[in-house]
Design a protein around this motif. Structure first.
Motif, PDB file in Angstrom:
ATOM      1  N   VAL A  18       0.166 -25.115   7.254  1.00  0.00           N
ATOM      2  CA  VAL A  18       1.778 -25.120   6.426  1.00  0.00           C
ATOM      3  C   VAL A  18       1.115 -24.335   5.379  1.00  0.00           C
ATOM      4  O   VAL A  18       0.863 -24.877   4.828  1.00  0.00           O
ATOM      5  N   LEU A  19       2.516 -23.623   5.150  1.00  0.00           N
ATOM      6  CA  LEU A  19       2.654 -22.958   4.073  1.00  0.00           C
ATOM      7  C   LEU A  19       3.975 -23.208   3.160  1.00  0.00           C
ATOM      8  O   LEU A  19       4.762 -23.886   3.493  1.00  0.00           O
ATOM      9  N   ASN A  74      12.196 -24.305  -0.900  1.00  0.00           N
ATOM     10  CA  ASN A  74      12.584 -25.333   0.387  1.00  0.00           C
ATOM     11  C   ASN A  74      12.614 -26.437  -0.724  1.00  0.00           C
ATOM     12  O   ASN A  74      12.710 -27.583  -0.426  1.00  0.00           O
ATOM     13  N   SER A 128      16.524 -27.712   5.096  1.00  0.00           N
ATOM     14  CA  SER A 128      15.930 -26.749   3.962  1.00  0.00           C
ATOM     15  C   SER A 128      16.871 -25.318   5.105  1.00  0.00           C
ATOM     16  O   SER A 128      16.290 -24.352   4.066  1.00  0.00           O
ATOM     17  N   PHE A 155       8.593 -29.818  13.441  1.00  0.00           N
ATOM     18  CA  PHE A 155       6.697 -28.819  12.643  1.00  0.00           C
ATOM     19  C   PHE A 155       6.551 -29.879  11.414  1.00  0.00           C
ATOM     20  O   PHE A 155       5.162 -30.421  11.653  1.00  0.00           O
ATOM     21  N   ASP A 168      17.507 -20.006  10.037  1.00  0.00           N
ATOM     22  CA  ASP A 168      15.935 -20.575   9.685  1.00  0.00           C
ATOM     23  C   ASP A 168      15.280 -20.469   9.081  1.00  0.00           C
ATOM     24  O   ASP A 168      15.299 -19.090   8.481  1.00  0.00           O
ATOM     25  N   ASP A 169      15.071 -21.863   7.491  1.00  0.00           N
ATOM     26  CA  ASP A 169      13.606 -20.653   6.481  1.00  0.00           C
ATOM     27  C   ASP A 169      12.505 -20.884   7.081  1.00  0.00           C
ATOM     28  O   ASP A 169      11.895 -19.513   6.732  1.00  0.00           O
ATOM     29  N   PHE A 170      11.988 -21.262   8.323  1.00  0.00           N
ATOM     30  CA  PHE A 170      10.876 -20.808   9.233  1.00  0.00           C
ATOM     31  C   PHE A 170      10.591 -21.059  10.498  1.00  0.00           C
ATOM     32  O   PHE A 170      11.337 -21.929  11.300  1.00  0.00           O
ATOM     33  N   ALA A 176       8.293 -21.982  13.226  1.00  0.00           N
ATOM     34  CA  ALA A 176       6.428 -21.684  13.958  1.00  0.00           C
ATOM     35  C   ALA A 176       6.132 -21.866  14.942  1.00  0.00           C
ATOM     36  O   ALA A 176       5.616 -21.472  15.580  1.00  0.00           O
ATOM     37  N   ASN A 177       6.441 -23.655  15.506  1.00  0.00           N
ATOM     38  CA  ASN A 177       6.552 -23.464  17.852  1.00  0.00           C
ATOM     39  C   ASN A 177       7.125 -23.096  17.491  1.00  0.00           C
ATOM     40  O   ASN A 177       7.535 -22.810  19.199  1.00  0.00           O
ATOM     41  N   GLY A 178       8.880 -22.789  17.317  1.00  0.00           N
ATOM     42  CA  GLY A 178       9.763 -22.314  17.799  1.00  0.00           C
ATOM     43  C   GLY A 178      10.691 -23.219  18.466  1.00  0.00           C
ATOM     44  O   GLY A 178      11.952 -23.648  18.580  1.00  0.00           O
ATOM     45  N   CYS A 179      10.507 -24.635  18.157  1.00  0.00           N
ATOM     46  CA  CYS A 179      11.614 -26.396  18.762  1.00  0.00           C
ATOM     47  C   CYS A 179      12.523 -26.233  17.859  1.00  0.00           C
ATOM     48  O   CYS A 179      13.432 -26.952  18.768  1.00  0.00           O
ATOM     49  N   ALA A 180      12.597 -25.579  16.926  1.00  0.00           N
ATOM     50  CA  ALA A 180      13.877 -25.844  15.263  1.00  0.00           C
ATOM     51  C   ALA A 180      14.908 -25.482  16.466  1.00  0.00           C
ATOM     52  O   ALA A 180      15.849 -25.324  17.322  1.00  0.00           O
ATOM     53  N   LYS A 205       6.027 -17.673  11.312  1.00  0.00           N
ATOM     54  CA  LYS A 205       4.418 -17.725  11.235  1.00  0.00           C
ATOM     55  C   LYS A 205       3.791 -17.107  12.185  1.00  0.00           C
ATOM     56  O   LYS A 205       4.317 -17.778  13.192  1.00  0.00           O
TER      57      LYS A 205
HETATM   58  P1  5GP Z   1       9.373 -25.092  14.570  1.00  0.00           P
HETATM   59  O1  5GP Z   1      10.317 -25.929  14.656  1.00  0.00           O
HETATM   60  O2  5GP Z   1       9.139 -23.948  14.538  1.00  0.00           O
HETATM   61  O3  5GP Z   1       8.795 -25.620  14.510  1.00  0.00           O
HETATM   62  O4  5GP Z   1       9.929 -25.110  12.883  1.00  0.00           O
HETATM   63  C1  5GP Z   1      10.838 -24.920  11.945  1.00  0.00           C
HETATM   64  C2  5GP Z   1      11.161 -26.280  11.109  1.00  0.00           C
HETATM   65  O5  5GP Z   1      10.137 -26.442  10.517  1.00  0.00           O
HETATM   66  C3  5GP Z   1      11.339 -25.659   9.999  1.00  0.00           C
HETATM   67  O6  5GP Z   1      12.751 -25.258  10.029  1.00  0.00           O
HETATM   68  C4  5GP Z   1      10.986 -25.846   8.813  1.00  0.00           C
HETATM   69  O7  5GP Z   1      12.022 -26.967   8.163  1.00  0.00           O
HETATM   70  C5  5GP Z   1       9.790 -26.483   9.090  1.00  0.00           C
HETATM   71  N1  5GP Z   1       8.118 -25.635   8.935  1.00  0.00           N
HETATM   72  C6  5GP Z   1       7.045 -24.759   9.705  1.00  0.00           C
HETATM   73  N2  5GP Z   1       6.388 -24.880   9.480  1.00  0.00           N
HETATM   74  C7  5GP Z   1       6.012 -24.994   8.036  1.00  0.00           C
HETATM   75  C8  5GP Z   1       5.657 -24.526   7.073  1.00  0.00           C
HETATM   76  O8  5GP Z   1       4.566 -24.125   6.996  1.00  0.00           O
HETATM   77  N3  5GP Z   1       6.126 -25.000   6.187  1.00  0.00           N
HETATM   78  C9  5GP Z   1       7.338 -25.171   5.496  1.00  0.00           C
HETATM   79  N4  5GP Z   1       7.706 -25.191   4.188  1.00  0.00           N
HETATM   80  N5  5GP Z   1       8.037 -25.143   6.202  1.00  0.00           N
HETATM   81  C10 5GP Z   1       8.074 -25.551   7.830  1.00  0.00           C
END
Ligand code: 5GP
Length: 193
Positions: free
Chosen positions: A19-20, A27, A60, A99, A124-126, A128-132, A156
């Protein structure tokens, strides 16, 4: 985007578990001048696309989506995390695994605000795994609208989302890609782009 990479290096905090934290400028407290530069960059990257709407997800993504929208001259729709899913047929809905919290949310958008004519840029801001993003793509496609592209502030690259989304053939542009980060030393490596 060098400006964003420098800011992440200066003010980002690397936490355990991949996590960053960027609460000081993205954020929690938001650096609107930096947002404006990011919005301008999204416009430059997607200048060839005829975008008429931006879609993001609460909470966010909303700030950066709104500032970016000023550069595109289009409205923003944000998908809402619903407590209970509305079954009256007025909304498109999907499920997204968070995430940061690990929970699964029902996420909805009103049928009034995404229609088959829409050509959408998802922001979107981040990533990570791509679920959002998978959930947002699903909402757009349920409406019969087109995903013209996806703009992310911080990807990431050591997590699978970027690869997953690019494999779908969707144009994905991330302003900064973190390929590696170390919670002990605080070191962050960016992908050259
Ligand atoms: P995903 O669905 O791609 O796994 O995660 C995306 C969402 O998780 C982003 O909308 C963000 O809000 C949050 N997120 C994922 N990883 C991080 C992280 O390392 N730092 C922060 N601040 N938010 C994250």
């Amino acid at each position: 985007m060098k400006l964003l990479e420098e800011r992440i290096r200066r003010d980002g905090v690397v936490k355990a578990g991949g996590v960053l934290k960027v609460d000081s400028f993205l954020n929690h407290q938001m650096d609107v001048e930096l947002f404006n530069e990011m919005g301008k960059e999204f416009k430059r990257l997607f200048a060839d696309k005829n975008i008429n709407k931006i879609l993001t997800i609460e909470a966010s993504g909303i700030g950066i989506a709104c500032i970016a929208a000023q550069h595109f001259g289009v409205p923003v729709v944000f998908a809402k995390k619903a407590q209970s899913i509305n079954i009256d047929g007025e909304v498109y809905s999907t499920k997204i695994q968070s995430f940061t919290h690990g929970k699964v949310y029902d996420v909805i958008v009103s049928k009034k605000y995404i229609t088959p004519e829409d050509r959408i840029l998802i922001i979107d801001d981040f990533l990570a795994n791509g679920c959002a993003l998978e959930g947002l793509i699903d909402l757009v496609r349920s409406a019969g609208a087109a995903v013209e592209g996806i703009g992310i502030c911080i990807e990431k690259g050591f997590q699978p989302g970027g690869e997953l989304i690019r494999q779908k053939g969707v144009r994905l542009e991330s302003l900064a890609i973190v390929d590696d980060m170390n919670a002990e030393t605080g070191e962050i490596k960016f992908r050259q782009q």
